[in-house]
Write a protein that holds these residues in place. Structure first.
Motif, mmCIF file in Angstrom:
data_model
loop_
_atom_site.group_PDB
_atom_site.id
_atom_site.type_symbol
_atom_site.label_atom_id
_atom_site.label_comp_id
_atom_site.label_asym_id
_atom_site.label_seq_id
_atom_site.Cartn_x
_atom_site.Cartn_y
_atom_site.Cartn_z
ATOM 1 N N THR A 5 25.611 50.465 26.539
ATOM 2 C CA THR A 5 25.135 49.176 25.268
ATOM 3 C C THR A 5 26.482 49.106 25.931
ATOM 4 O O THR A 5 27.975 49.299 25.351
ATOM 5 N N ILE A 6 27.225 47.219 26.205
ATOM 6 C CA ILE A 6 27.850 46.229 25.930
ATOM 7 C C ILE A 6 28.431 45.881 25.103
ATOM 8 O O ILE A 6 27.017 44.645 24.917
ATOM 9 N N LYS A 7 28.557 45.603 24.772
ATOM 10 C CA LYS A 7 28.998 44.485 23.247
ATOM 11 C C LYS A 7 30.154 43.526 23.594
ATOM 12 O O LYS A 7 31.613 43.759 23.780
ATOM 13 N N TYR A 8 29.966 42.196 22.974
ATOM 14 C CA TYR A 8 30.321 41.685 23.742
ATOM 15 C C TYR A 8 31.072 40.561 23.245
ATOM 16 O O TYR A 8 30.003 39.510 21.909
ATOM 17 N N LYS A 9 31.604 39.727 23.104
ATOM 18 C CA LYS A 9 32.124 38.257 22.084
ATOM 19 C C LYS A 9 31.530 37.134 23.025
ATOM 20 O O LYS A 9 31.314 36.069 22.191
ATOM 21 N N LYS A 10 31.756 36.909 23.781
ATOM 22 C CA LYS A 10 32.192 35.402 24.497
ATOM 23 C C LYS A 10 30.937 35.315 25.741
ATOM 24 O O LYS A 10 30.423 36.404 26.124
ATOM 25 N N PRO A 11 30.165 34.242 25.171
ATOM 26 C CA PRO A 11 29.088 34.160 26.513
ATOM 27 C C PRO A 11 29.161 34.279 28.108
ATOM 28 O O PRO A 11 28.647 34.879 28.942
ATOM 29 N N ILE A 16 29.038 37.123 33.842
ATOM 30 C CA ILE A 16 30.457 37.706 34.600
ATOM 31 C C ILE A 16 29.584 39.253 34.581
ATOM 32 O O ILE A 16 29.420 39.821 35.675
ATOM 33 N N LEU A 17 28.958 40.095 33.657
ATOM 34 C CA LEU A 17 28.698 40.997 33.860
ATOM 35 C C LEU A 17 27.128 41.028 34.257
ATOM 36 O O LEU A 17 26.602 41.592 35.307
ATOM 37 N N THR A 30 18.959 41.528 27.659
ATOM 38 C CA THR A 30 19.634 41.587 26.854
ATOM 39 C C THR A 30 18.330 41.487 25.849
ATOM 40 O O THR A 30 17.339 41.509 25.960
ATOM 41 N N LYS A 31 18.479 42.692 24.808
ATOM 42 C CA LYS A 31 18.083 42.083 23.341
ATOM 43 C C LYS A 31 17.844 41.377 21.814
ATOM 44 O O LYS A 31 18.457 40.193 21.890
#
Length: 92
Positions: A5-11, A16-17, A30-31
């Motif tokens: 699980t990777i948490k990120y702030k910017k869309p 990139i992922l 994505t959930k």
């Protein structure tokens, strides 16, 4: 298959992922948020009324003490299920 699980702030990070996933052979999923989670995640404006979709929401006053309301409903033996049923009845 192991999961991370990777948490990120910017869309942009999600884009990139997904691009990296093509080259490194991994899947990005994505959930989807439930409507309640989506509303809770949105920032509430400081104005008195605001819109969520087509519904107008009026800001409540947090200083109001609602503990007395519990006594009113309990003392009068009002059942929430009966109250909902009665509220949705149509008068013919």
């Amino acid at each position: 298959m192991p999961e991370v699980t990777i948490k990120y702030k910017k869309p942009e990070t999600l884009k990139i992922l997904k691009g990296l996933g093509k080259y490194l052979d991994f899947i990005v999923s994505t959930k989807k948020k439930t409507p309640v989670e989506a509303i809770a995640a949105t920032e509430v404006p400081e104005q008195e009324t605001y819109k969520i979709g087509n519904a107008t929401v009026i800001r409540g006053d947090r200083s109001i003490d609602t503990t007395d309301l519990g006594e009113i409903f309990t003392r009068n033996n009002i059942d929430a299920a009966q109250l909902r049923k009665k509220a949705w009845e149509r008068n013919k």
